[in-house]
Structure formats: C-alpha cells, structure tokens
Design an enzyme around this catalytic site. Structure first.
Site, PDB file in Angstrom:
ATOM      1  N   ASP A 123      -3.325 -20.542  21.440  1.00  0.00           N
ATOM      2  CA  ASP A 123      -4.555 -21.333  21.588  1.00  0.00           C
ATOM      3  C   ASP A 123      -4.296 -22.782  21.205  1.00  0.00           C
ATOM      4  O   ASP A 123      -5.127 -23.651  21.468  1.00  0.00           O
ATOM      5  CB  ASP A 123      -5.671 -20.763  20.709  1.00  0.00           C
ATOM      6  CG  ASP A 123      -6.351 -19.568  21.365  1.00  0.00           C
ATOM      7  OD1 ASP A 123      -6.167 -19.369  22.576  1.00  0.00           O
ATOM      8  OD2 ASP A 123      -7.063 -18.834  20.662  1.00  0.00           O
ATOM      9  N   ASP A 170      -7.711 -10.064  26.705  1.00  0.00           N
ATOM     10  CA  ASP A 170      -7.638 -10.595  25.346  1.00  0.00           C
ATOM     11  C   ASP A 170      -7.785  -9.479  24.314  1.00  0.00           C
ATOM     12  O   ASP A 170      -8.245  -8.376  24.628  1.00  0.00           O
ATOM     13  CB  ASP A 170      -8.771 -11.628  25.173  1.00  0.00           C
ATOM     14  CG  ASP A 170      -8.431 -12.726  24.182  1.00  0.00           C
ATOM     15  OD1 ASP A 170      -7.532 -12.512  23.345  1.00  0.00           O
ATOM     16  OD2 ASP A 170      -9.072 -13.788  24.238  1.00  0.00           O
TER      17      ASP A 170
HETATM   18  C1  GLA Z   1      -9.164 -16.097  22.365  1.00  0.00           C
HETATM   19  C2  GLA Z   1      -8.208 -16.646  23.403  1.00  0.00           C
HETATM   20  C3  GLA Z   1      -8.789 -17.888  24.021  1.00  0.00           C
HETATM   21  C4  GLA Z   1     -10.135 -17.585  24.614  1.00  0.00           C
HETATM   22  C5  GLA Z   1     -11.049 -16.980  23.571  1.00  0.00           C
HETATM   23  C6  GLA Z   1     -12.346 -16.500  24.197  1.00  0.00           C
HETATM   24  O1  GLA Z   1      -9.240 -16.927  21.264  1.00  0.00           O
HETATM   25  O2  GLA Z   1      -6.966 -16.890  22.853  1.00  0.00           O
HETATM   26  O3  GLA Z   1      -7.909 -18.406  24.998  1.00  0.00           O
HETATM   27  O4  GLA Z   1      -9.965 -16.712  25.705  1.00  0.00           O
HETATM   28  O5  GLA Z   1     -10.440 -15.881  22.918  1.00  0.00           O
HETATM   29  O6  GLA Z   1     -13.208 -15.946  23.267  1.00  0.00           O
END
Ligand code: GLA
Length: 692
Positions: free
Chosen positions: A510, A447
């Site tokens: 997300d 990420d």
């Molecule tokens: C980001 C990602 C999510 C998750 C969060 C964790 O927002 O897109 O899928 O992994 O971080 O903090």
C-alpha cells in the site's frame, strides 16, 4: 528426468539441471544421506566418504546430513518430521525402502515399521535450471498425528554464510535483511493468512556480489504459516529446512491418505545474487499465466470507499484517454459499506451484492462505459472475511473462527471466515461465480486485511484455510478462463510462490511513495518475478510519506513492474494527463523488452539506483537519483545480459548512438542525473538479428 542412479543396494542418486547437480545416497543403516548441491558432478564419480563419531556426545546420527531427518534417536537438529503414534510414542525410525523413477519425478520411499511411510519427491525443471522438492507422509494405521512436517531439508557445506530475506510490516514490506549465520535462525509466519514480516525463502551465499559468487536459494510455495530454519552446525556446515509452520499445528492422518507438503524450489548458481534472482524469476514465470499484464487503473487512492457509478465512470473515461487497459473498482461497491465518522469501517464484508445506492442500475452501466472506452473491467473483493454488521454474519454467525468461551477479536472491524467448513468454501465459490457470471469481469483483486486468530479447538485449520483458498481461486479460474486474479493482503501481505501458482499478480505494498517503492521493489526482486509486481503511480503528496515526488520519477519507478495508475484523474491537470499518456504509451512499447531483470552497480558517490531489463530484442535501463549530493557527480552504468557481438541503438544525451553489447557491458555509459528525484529510462534496441 535427468537422474542417474548407480546400481547396488546403496545407490548414489544424482539429479542434473543445466548447470547444477544434486546428489544423495543411502547408508548401510538405511538413512538417506545428502552428498552434494552445487556445480555438475556424475553419480559414478561420487566418493562416499565414511563419517565418524567425534565423541559420545557427537554421534553418528547427528553428524550424517540427511535429506529428511526425523525426530528421535540421537538426532537433535531441527526435525523435518515429528509424529505421534497411537501408543503415544514419538520416535521415528525411517529407513530407505525403494526409489521409483517416473517421467516427471524421482520418489524415494522411506518406511517406519510402526506403519508410517514417507515419500521424498524430487523433480527437475530444465527450463528454470532448478530442482523442486516436497514430501508425502502416509500412515497405514489409524490414530497417527503429524506434529511437524517440513517439505525438504538442504545442506550447504560451508559455515558463516550470508542469509538474505526481508523484514517489514504494513506499508513497509520487503525491507531486505542480510545477516551472517553463525547459529540458528528461524524465519516464520504465524498469522495464517498474511505475511508482511518475512518471506518463505532463504538465500544463502558465500562472498557473493550481484554478478559472481556461490548462492544457494530455496523458496517454499505456501501462503500460510511457514517456517524457514537455517542452522549452522558445530561441524562446519549449514542446514536449511523449509515447510509449513508447526506452530499451533497438528494434522491427523487418515490411514492410506497421504499428506502432501507444499513444494520447495531450489536453485544454485555461481553467477551471484543476480543469477540466483533470474532463476527464481524464471520459476515464478513458469507458474504464471503468460498473458500480458494490462496497465490498470485502480480507484482506491482516488476515492477510498466513496465509489459511485457516476464517479467511477468519470474516472474510467479519463483512464481510457491516457491509455489504461483495465479499470478496477476497489473497495466500497457492495453491501452497506460506509465508513463511520472516524473513518473506521465495520460493515459490508460478506454481502457481495452491488450497493443500490451507489450503483442504482447495478454495475452494468459502468462496465459498459469501461468496455466502450476500450478497457477491461476488474473488481475488488475480500472473500475470506465478514463484518459483524452484515447479512452474511446475521445468517451464519457460526461460520467464523472462534475460541470457545471467548469474545471474538476484530481487526479492521472484521472476522475471518472458517474456510475449513465445506459450506463456507462452497458459499465463496458460488458467490464469486455468480458475480463473474452476472457481470463481465476480467480481473479480480482479492484482498485479505487481517491475520487469523482464535482458530478454535482444531489445529489443522491453519493449513486447511490456505488449502481451501487455493481450491477456491483455482475453481473460479476454471469456471472463468482468462480472468486474472490479483493477490493482495493489506498491501503486500501475500507474496509467495504458493500464491503465484493460483493468483496472477501481487499488490506489492500500500506504500505507493515512488522512492520507498524503489527499496521495496528491489528487495521484492530478489526472488519474485517483476512481471507479477503491481506498481501504481499515485497522487502527491503521497498519503503515507507526505512527500511530493515529480510525476516522471513516479512513472519510472512504477514502470519497473506491471504498471498501474491510482491517481484521481478527474483532478489531474491537463499537462499531467498528457504526460501520463506519454509515459503509458512508452511503457507499452518497452514491455516486450522487459524480460530478464538486473540490479546494476553504482560506482558513483552519488546515490544512483540503477536497474535494467534485458531480452533478445534489446534492453531497458531505469536510473534514479533521489537526492543529489556532493556536487552533481555522474555515474557509469555497465549494462548486463546483452549479446556482446550484437549492436544496440539508443538515445543518450540527446544523441542517437549505436555501439556493441560488448561496449555497453564492459565500458558502459556515463550517466549524469541532476537535482533531486531525477530519473531516466533509456531503451536499447538490438539492430542485428538475435542469435536465438
Ligand atoms: C487494502 C489494500 C488496498 C485497498 C484497501 C481497500 O488495504 O491493500 O489496496 O484495496 O484494502 O479496503
């Protein structure tokens, strides 16, 4: 290499893919002049028309369309190359020197007598029906600085083209944008590591539909600051340039050491937008590890940061029961990573050791439980970042980007590590290598939750960051063959072909609302391959939209990509668990048929969304009706990509049928969905032998 080159001092070059040709020549002044990008032509047939100056304000250098126009003289359109020489001079006068034809590529070498050499690289991907271009800039003298360097310029001999790209932000990535080009359009990223806003490609078309019409498309394989310039000239044509963004960027050239730009893939088709997308998908597939993407479970929406060994084991057992193949623990397992009372998170990043409070015996008991249940194991990391409240930052406060004399910006309570520092690159490699050696990890979700800012005094760091990122991921995969790495940046912030060359999956967004996802996934499919598109089924009401969509629609929407589950399975009803298990098993059976992706037409006044995969063995139709309007009207679905002479077996309206591909593509099926959030998946099995 399928290249033709006519003899003589001013050769014509023609590169051929299966259905296209790309041609250019050299002018008497030594300029590399573009001639053709379209259907097949032979180099020997090429008529090189003279070009005339229109007036003393419309001069020859502006009118000749060049393969790589540089700054200086009478050139006023976007320059592919700008440099600063040691004497402060900036004018470039690049002339053709030679062409070198190798097995893999054609190199066209241009030279400026102030000591600069530019090599234009061309290669053909026969299996993709595409061309790849990039450039290397080399200085023979010290003190030359690159101020702007594109990978390639293309030329389309039409005006008023339609330009397609995407626009968006977190939670709403990949919203398709179509605009008529009548002046100059710049699509760019200036954020360094992430890009929810546009994508580094341009799809240009002329009266194209999904199935017919001319389309020219090019995409840049780079994940950092990118710049795509589409410029309609006054002379009735359109220029397209793609490259690393020159915004706040300069790169000093060491003598004799070439600066190699990222690659651009370019496709042309008369088969409409669908034809273009399938070529781009084939290019994406050519970069990807061929292993099947496992159905994954990810704990993020179920647990947020509250991960514990016990809780994850409970989820893993349920995940295995419904048929999940990979169990991924998301954020929260490491360091001291706990949100404050307001839900804000400020600590932990950088401390990649297992939190002993949440996992008293380390990750092993969880990994063993996951493996005993027949699944593989994956872990979330965010290696480019550090929280101020971490052991790493306490030990190395100088490892982050910072502007001298300024307070450092935080976003999500975190700083960006300066990957341009060799010790930081080394730290990340060794830390991740250690994690993967100490734990049996098959999948890493990588990420990056904030953009870069305040990069300090050096201007080459924007580019250097991404170059280091690619080296790190490649090195981890070299040391741990078979490990898959998912590219995530606050959702779909890092989706591009540069990422796909090292990463294996994209976390698409997300936003897991199944209806929003249809839009996002549709626009994603314009250029990027669906197999790399991670799509999860999550709980309702959805955390973002607050909408409650039935499980069937949620599964069908997610099954169009690489399926994932993000529900709190410990709270799911036995009926929904049983249904989930049936959908996952159906998906596994459909997976081999999901090869070529088609966006189908909807002739009904009801808002059907129709998508299809075809393969030599059969096809899969995905049909959705988000909300029924104007009575319950049916639609007609005409399939694509089938063998007209083969026969296909399928079940429709509770009856098993058997018809020809010709029938399914020409007359089609009447499909009638009723109510709201209605959806259906139909499988078509080819029952005669594939022709190959
Ligand atoms: C980001 C990602 C999510 C998750 C969060 C964790 O927002 O897109 O899928 O992994 O971080 O903090």
């Amino acid at each position: 290499m399928p290249v033709e080159m006519t003899p003589g001092d001013l050769p014509v070059f023609a590169l051929h893919t299966e259905t296209t040709s790309y041609a250019f020549t050299v002018t008497a002044e030594g300029l590399v002049r573009h001639l053709h990008w379209g259907g097949p032509v032979a180099a020997a047939d090429m008529i090189v028309e003279p070009v005339w100056e229109l007036s003393t304000n419309d001069l020859i250098q502006d009118i000749v369309v060049q393969e790589y126009p540089c700054h200086g003289r009478f050139r006023y359109n976007e320059a592919a190359l700008r440099v600063r020489f040691p004497d402060g001079g900036r004018e470039l006068d690049l002339r053709y020197r030679e062409a070198i034809l190798g097995d893999e590529r054609l190199d066209v070498v241009l030279e400026d007598d102030k000591g600069l050499e530019v090599t234009l690289h061309y290669s053909v991907l026969p299996e993709v029906d595409a061309l790849v271009r990039w450039a290397t800039i080399t200085s023979r003298v010290p003190g030359v600085v690159l101020e702007s360097v594109a990978s390639a310029q293309f030329h389309v001999p039409f005006r008023d083209l339609d330009l397609r790209n995407v626009s968006g932000h977190w939670g709403a990535e990949q919203q398709e944008v179509v605009q008529r080009v009548s002046t100059k359009v710049v699509l760019e990223s200036r954020r360094g590591i992430s890009n929810h806003h546009h994508s580094p490609y341009a799809v240009l078309s002329r009266e194209a539909t999904e199935v017919a019409g001319r389309v020219w498309a090019a995409a840049l394989a780079f994940s950092g600051n990118t710049k795509v310039v589409v410029e309609q000239t006054q002379y009735g044509e359109t220029l397209l340039q793609l490259g690393v963004n020159d915004h706040d960027t300069e790169v000093a050239l060491d003598p004799g050491v070439g600066f190699e730009t990222p690659q651009v893939v370019a496709v042309y088709t008369e088969g409409g937008l669908g034809g273009m997308s399938r070529k781009m998908h084939a290019y994406g597939e050519s970069l990807m590890d061929p292993q099947v993407r496992p159905v994954l479970y990810n704990s993020w929406e179920a647990t947020n940061f509250a991960v514990t060994a016990e809780g994850q084991i409970a989820l893993a057992q349920k995940a295995a029961e419904i048929g999940t193949e990979l169990f991924v623990v998301d954020d929260g397992w490491f360091g001291r990573r706990n949100p404050d009372q307001t839900g804000g998170i400020h600590d932990g990043l950088g401390d990649w050791w297992v939190d002993p409070e949440k996992f008293p015996a380390g990750l092993s008991p969880l990994i063993e439980a996951v493996q005993e249940a027949g699944m593989r194991f994956g872990l979330w990391v965010e290696p480019e970042m550090v929280n101020p409240d971490s052991d790493l930052f306490a030990a190395h406060p100088d490892w982050i980007y910072r502007e001298p004399g300024r307070e450092v910006d935080q976003a999500r309570g975190q700083y960006v590590l300066n990957l341009n520092l060799p010790e930081v690159e080394e730290f990340i490699i060794e830390t991740l290598d250690g994690l993967l050696r100490d734990n049996d990890i098959d999948y890493v979700k990588w990420d990056a939750n904030r953009p870069m800012s305040q990069v300090g005094v050096r201007r080459d760091v924007w580019f250097g960051h991404i170059a280091a990122l690619y080296r790190i991921v490649a090195e981890i995969k070299r040391r741990h063959p078979g490990v898959l790495v998912e590219s995530c940046a606050s959702g779909g912030g890092r989706i591009d072909f540069g990422a796909l060359a090292v990463f294996d999956d994209f976390w698409t967004s997300d936003n897991t609302d199944a209806l929003d996802r249809l839009e996002i996934q549709r626009a994603y499919s314009l250029v990027y391959p669906p197999r790399a598109m991670r799509a999860w089924v999550t709980d309702v009401p959805n955390f973002l939209s607050q909408r409650s969509i039935p499980l069937s629609f949620r599964f069908h929407s997610a099954m169009m990509g690489s399926l994932g589950i993000g529900c709190d399975l410990t709270a799911m009803s036995p009926e929904d668990l049983a249904a989930s298990s049936r959908y996952i098993s159906e998906y596994k059976q459909l997976r081999p048929l999901m090869r070529d992706f088609h966006r189908l037409e909807n002739p009904s006044s009801n808002d059907y969304r129709l998508f299809q995969y075809s393969s030599p063995q059969g096809a899969v139709l995905f049909a959705f009706l988000p909300a029924s309007r104007l009575g319950h009207k049916p639609t007609t679905v005409r399939l694509r990509g089938l063998d007209p002479h083969a026969r296909y077996r399928f079940t429709h309206d509770w009856q098993q049928r058997e018809v020809s591909g010709e029938y399914l593509m020409n007359r089609g099926l009447r499909l009638w969905l009723q109510g709201d959030y209605a959806s259906s998946v139909i499988r078509f099995d080819r029952i005669t032998e594939p022709t190959g």
